[in-house]
Scaffold this motif. Structure first.
Motif, PDB file in Angstrom:
ATOM      1  N   LEU A 258      10.650  -3.789 -46.851  1.00 24.59           N
ATOM      2  CA  LEU A 258      11.440  -2.395 -46.861  1.00 24.59           C
ATOM      3  C   LEU A 258      10.394  -1.349 -46.897  1.00 24.59           C
ATOM      4  O   LEU A 258      10.464  -0.340 -46.407  1.00 24.59           O
ATOM      5  N   ALA A 259       9.290  -1.809 -47.757  1.00 25.11           N
ATOM      6  CA  ALA A 259       8.132  -0.914 -47.682  1.00 25.11           C
ATOM      7  C   ALA A 259       7.513  -0.661 -46.250  1.00 25.11           C
ATOM      8  O   ALA A 259       7.360   0.649 -46.060  1.00 25.11           O
ATOM      9  N   ARG A 260       7.392  -1.495 -45.570  1.00 23.31           N
ATOM     10  CA  ARG A 260       6.832  -1.440 -44.148  1.00 23.31           C
ATOM     11  C   ARG A 260       7.985  -0.712 -43.276  1.00 23.31           C
ATOM     12  O   ARG A 260       7.532   0.183 -42.411  1.00 23.31           O
ATOM     13  N   PHE A 261       9.291  -0.989 -43.554  1.00 22.60           N
ATOM     14  CA  PHE A 261      10.396  -0.254 -42.802  1.00 22.60           C
ATOM     15  C   PHE A 261      10.394   1.312 -43.375  1.00 22.60           C
ATOM     16  O   PHE A 261      10.428   2.192 -42.568  1.00 22.60           O
ATOM     17  N   TYR A 262      10.177   1.635 -44.657  1.00 27.43           N
ATOM     18  CA  TYR A 262      10.096   2.993 -44.997  1.00 27.43           C
ATOM     19  C   TYR A 262       9.104   3.812 -44.256  1.00 27.43           C
ATOM     20  O   TYR A 262       8.955   4.769 -43.974  1.00 27.43           O
ATOM     21  N   ARG A 263       7.636   3.119 -44.437  1.00 35.33           N
ATOM     22  CA  ARG A 263       6.592   3.861 -43.816  1.00 35.33           C
ATOM     23  C   ARG A 263       6.697   4.256 -42.451  1.00 35.33           C
ATOM     24  O   ARG A 263       6.344   5.096 -41.901  1.00 35.33           O
ATOM     25  N   THR A 264       7.181   2.906 -41.686  1.00 34.13           N
ATOM     26  CA  THR A 264       7.253   3.305 -40.215  1.00 34.13           C
ATOM     27  C   THR A 264       8.377   4.258 -39.763  1.00 34.13           C
ATOM     28  O   THR A 264       8.200   5.080 -39.135  1.00 34.13           O
ATOM     29  N   LEU A 265       9.404   4.041 -40.569  1.00 35.98           N
ATOM     30  CA  LEU A 265      10.788   5.044 -40.377  1.00 35.98           C
ATOM     31  C   LEU A 265      10.184   6.474 -40.817  1.00 35.98           C
ATOM     32  O   LEU A 265      10.621   7.642 -39.937  1.00 35.98           O
ATOM     33  N   GLY A 266       9.440   6.727 -41.743  1.00 35.95           N
ATOM     34  CA  GLY A 266       9.004   7.919 -42.153  1.00 35.95           C
ATOM     35  C   GLY A 266       7.968   8.497 -41.216  1.00 35.95           C
ATOM     36  O   GLY A 266       7.949   9.867 -41.144  1.00 35.95           O
ATOM     37  N   MET A 267       7.186   7.958 -40.579  1.00 33.65           N
ATOM     38  CA  MET A 267       6.208   8.323 -39.646  1.00 33.65           C
ATOM     39  C   MET A 267       7.206   8.835 -38.420  1.00 33.65           C
ATOM     40  O   MET A 267       6.689  10.066 -37.940  1.00 33.65           O
ATOM     41  N   LEU A 268       8.003   8.130 -38.016  1.00 32.71           N
ATOM     42  CA  LEU A 268       8.835   8.523 -36.963  1.00 32.71           C
ATOM     43  C   LEU A 268       9.614   9.736 -37.203  1.00 32.71           C
ATOM     44  O   LEU A 268       9.728  10.861 -36.430  1.00 32.71           O
ATOM     45  N   LEU A 269      10.286   9.672 -38.269  1.00 35.93           N
ATOM     46  CA  LEU A 269      11.132  11.276 -38.899  1.00 35.93           C
ATOM     47  C   LEU A 269      10.146  12.237 -38.965  1.00 35.93           C
ATOM     48  O   LEU A 269      10.576  13.384 -38.598  1.00 35.93           O
ATOM     49  N   SER A 270       8.892  12.246 -39.540  1.00 34.18           N
ATOM     50  CA  SER A 270       8.232  13.277 -39.628  1.00 34.18           C
ATOM     51  C   SER A 270       7.549  13.769 -38.297  1.00 34.18           C
ATOM     52  O   SER A 270       7.447  15.007 -38.078  1.00 34.18           O
ATOM     53  N   GLY A 271       7.491  12.995 -37.413  1.00 34.45           N
ATOM     54  CA  GLY A 271       7.249  13.289 -35.703  1.00 34.45           C
ATOM     55  C   GLY A 271       8.575  14.139 -35.090  1.00 34.45           C
ATOM     56  O   GLY A 271       8.117  14.385 -33.802  1.00 34.45           O
ATOM     57  N   GLY A 272       9.513  14.087 -35.948  1.00 35.01           N
ATOM     58  CA  GLY A 272      10.691  14.582 -35.266  1.00 35.01           C
ATOM     59  C   GLY A 272      11.525  13.966 -34.162  1.00 35.01           C
ATOM     60  O   GLY A 272      12.408  14.379 -33.782  1.00 35.01           O
ATOM     61  N   ALA A 274      15.024  11.777 -33.939  1.00 31.76           N
ATOM     62  CA  ALA A 274      16.348  11.618 -34.847  1.00 31.76           C
ATOM     63  C   ALA A 274      16.488  10.625 -35.505  1.00 31.76           C
ATOM     64  O   ALA A 274      16.147   9.337 -35.379  1.00 31.76           O
ATOM     65  N   VAL A 275      17.452  10.370 -36.604  1.00 30.88           N
ATOM     66  CA  VAL A 275      17.361   9.348 -37.401  1.00 30.88           C
ATOM     67  C   VAL A 275      18.048   8.080 -36.785  1.00 30.88           C
ATOM     68  O   VAL A 275      17.444   6.704 -36.995  1.00 30.88           O
ATOM     69  N   VAL A 276      19.221   8.231 -36.051  1.00 31.11           N
ATOM     70  CA  VAL A 276      19.466   6.997 -35.485  1.00 31.11           C
ATOM     71  C   VAL A 276      18.651   6.415 -34.622  1.00 31.11           C
ATOM     72  O   VAL A 276      18.487   5.008 -34.650  1.00 31.11           O
ATOM     73  N   PRO A 277      18.061   6.987 -33.655  1.00 33.84           N
ATOM     74  CA  PRO A 277      17.063   6.348 -32.790  1.00 33.84           C
ATOM     75  C   PRO A 277      15.918   5.680 -33.544  1.00 33.84           C
ATOM     76  O   PRO A 277      15.407   4.707 -33.001  1.00 33.84           O
ATOM     77  N   ALA A 278      15.614   6.415 -34.461  1.00 33.72           N
ATOM     78  CA  ALA A 278      14.292   5.862 -35.372  1.00 33.72           C
ATOM     79  C   ALA A 278      14.900   4.593 -36.115  1.00 33.72           C
ATOM     80  O   ALA A 278      14.058   3.842 -36.142  1.00 33.72           O
ATOM     81  N   LEU A 279      16.075   4.832 -36.467  1.00 32.01           N
ATOM     82  CA  LEU A 279      16.427   3.307 -37.041  1.00 32.01           C
ATOM     83  C   LEU A 279      16.519   2.298 -35.917  1.00 32.01           C
ATOM     84  O   LEU A 279      16.312   1.049 -36.620  1.00 32.01           O
ATOM     85  N   ARG A 280      17.004   2.328 -35.147  1.00 27.08           N
ATOM     86  CA  ARG A 280      17.202   1.387 -33.889  1.00 27.08           C
ATOM     87  C   ARG A 280      15.561   0.827 -33.677  1.00 27.08           C
ATOM     88  O   ARG A 280      15.497  -0.199 -33.479  1.00 27.08           O
ATOM     89  N   MET A 281      14.635   1.825 -33.439  1.00 25.58           N
ATOM     90  CA  MET A 281      13.168   1.733 -33.110  1.00 25.58           C
ATOM     91  C   MET A 281      12.500   0.593 -34.100  1.00 25.58           C
ATOM     92  O   MET A 281      11.910  -0.329 -33.618  1.00 25.58           O
ATOM     93  N   VAL A 282      12.977   0.835 -35.584  1.00 24.00           N
ATOM     94  CA  VAL A 282      12.206  -0.141 -36.447  1.00 24.00           C
ATOM     95  C   VAL A 282      12.799  -1.200 -36.885  1.00 24.00           C
ATOM     96  O   VAL A 282      12.636  -1.846 -37.574  1.00 24.00           O
ATOM     97  N   SER A 283      14.119  -1.586 -36.352  1.00 20.85           N
ATOM     98  CA  SER A 283      14.938  -2.700 -36.685  1.00 20.85           C
ATOM     99  C   SER A 283      14.077  -4.090 -36.598  1.00 20.85           C
ATOM    100  O   SER A 283      14.205  -4.962 -37.221  1.00 20.85           O
ATOM    101  N   GLY A 284      13.171  -4.002 -35.517  1.00 18.99           N
ATOM    102  CA  GLY A 284      12.467  -5.160 -35.253  1.00 18.99           C
ATOM    103  C   GLY A 284      11.547  -5.668 -36.509  1.00 18.99           C
ATOM    104  O   GLY A 284      10.910  -6.637 -36.667  1.00 18.99           O
ATOM    105  N   LEU A 285      11.050  -4.477 -37.581  1.00 19.09           N
ATOM    106  CA  LEU A 285      10.375  -4.799 -38.678  1.00 19.09           C
ATOM    107  C   LEU A 285      11.084  -5.625 -39.635  1.00 19.09           C
ATOM    108  O   LEU A 285      10.269  -6.104 -40.534  1.00 19.09           O
TER     109      LEU A 285
END
Length: 391
Positions: A258-272, A274-285
């Motif tokens: 979950l920590a790795r999931f939070y960090r990667t998702l946080g980087m994508l959201l901070s980069g602009g 959207a939430v749903v595409p970002a969640l789909r992108m990090v599902s492989g983690l």
């Protein structure tokens, strides 16, 4: 494990990419989740130090050149000119060609999936929409440095116990395979009764000496089987499933993922992004269990349900993360709070690993020392008894 995938995308293009997954089955599932029809899938070879693309260094140097006011294409050309490694120079040359053809940077990065992961390409694509490339590169550098720092701590914590096991195992093998057989000759003609454990040890010595070639072949066979098991994905998957079922270990693995999931998702959201595409992108983690929970959470978020409450209901938010994400969701800085949640749990994990290492090292030394001492005492105990009888 990393897998090289050749697949048909949703727009009927044939694409090649690389995916990180625990097993081949999960790699196929991850590709299907991204809308890819797999044509072929093979485990990616371990890249050597000379052929591996230095993504972190590339970002650091590119960021420095852009901050100096150099245009993007000229910055990439400068990096390609200074590069001496042919594989890396080839990647940069292809990227430069795409830029000079008028393509976006993210499109050029997509041409080299072996060098630029999907997460990185997605982050650059989001930054292109907001014209914030320098900030995106800076975020990625900070992200990769934190990931590398945690990986180094985990590796450093494992080195000392591994060395103890290796050295202790070699000493025990030397005693059992060389010293004990020679001691068995000394006691062959001794009339005194030997202690039971000493008799067992000396019988072992005679067995090794009588069947030395067969014992050596058996040892090599066991080592070969262990080596094959270590390189087998199915074995690692089974070990992982068993670790997840263990209450204490499974919970720590969940928090680490979950920590790795939070960090990667946080980087994508901070980069602009959207939430749903970002969640789909990090599902492989995430592992298969958590990924199934994430799939349901994505659908609920897409339907408009609150982000934090959805993650909590899906078991994807720790108590600390739930409070921090709720604050970030209200304040509009969800990406930053995800990163802070990751930092909190990574620091907690690092402290626990350090504590376990400090505890496990001495305990392992006591066990190995006790085994070696027991062998030595059992070898010399008949001598002590013989000296007492003579006295």
């Amino acid at each position: 494990m990393r897998y090289r995938v050749k697949a048909v995308a949703a727009d009927a293009r044939v694409v090649e990419t690389e995916l990180d997954a625990p097993s081949e089955a999960e790699a196929r599932a991850l590709a299907a989740a991204r809308g890819l029809v797999v044509l072929s899938l093979a485990r990616a070879g371990r890249a050597g130090g000379r052929g591996r693309f230095p993504l972190l260094l590339f970002n650091q140097e590119l960021l420095a050149l852009l901050r100096a006011g150099i245009p993007l294409a000229e910055a990439v050309a400068a990096l390609a000119d200074k590069e001496t490694r042919a594989p890396v120079r080839g990647v940069l040359s292809d990227l430069l060609t795409a830029l000079r053809e008028g393509q976006a940077l993210s499109r050029g990065l997509e041409r080299a999936p072996q060098a630029f992961p999907d997460l990185y390409v997605a982050m650059i694509r989001a930054a292109e929409r907001t014209s914030d490339l320098e900030r995106a590169l800076e975020r990625y550098v900070a992200y990769q440095q934190q990931v590398d720092s945690l990986r180094s701590k985990l590796l450093g914590a494992a080195i000392y116990p591994a060395l103890l096991l290796a050295v202790g195992g070699l000493v025990v093998l030397f005693l059992l395979g060389y010293v004990v057989p020679r001691f068995s000759h000394i006691y062959e003609d001794v009339g005194t009764d030997l202690p039971w454990l000493s008799q067992v040890l000396l019988e072992w010595g005679r067995l090794v000496e009588a069947h030395a070639p067969a014992m050596a072949a058996l040892l090599l066979g066991v080592l070969g089987v262990l080596l094959l098991a270590v390189r087998n994905d199915a074995v690692w998957a089974a070990v992982g499933r068993q670790a997840w079922r263990t209450p204490a270990i499974g919970e720590r693995l969940r928090v680490f993922e979950l920590a790795r999931f939070y960090r990667t998702l946080g980087m994508l959201l901070s980069g602009g992004m959207a939430v749903v595409p970002a969640l789909r992108m990090v599902s492989g983690l995430l592992s298969a269990t958590l990924r199934a929970s994430l799939d349901g959470a994505i659908e609920r978020v897409r339907e408009g349900q609150p982000f934090t409450a959805t993650l909590a209901a899906s078991g994807l938010a720790t108590p600390v993360a739930q409070r921090m994400l709720a604050v970030g969701e209200r304040a509009g800085n969800l990406g930053e709070m995800l990163t802070r949640s990751a930092e909190f749990h990574e620091e907690e994990t690092a402290r626990e690993i350090e504590w376990l290492t400090r505890l496990f090292g001495p305990v392992l030394m006591l066990v190995i020392g006790g085994a070696i001492g027991l062998i030595v005492v059992l070898m010399y105990l008949p001598i002590f008894q013989l000296a007492e009888s003579i006295g």
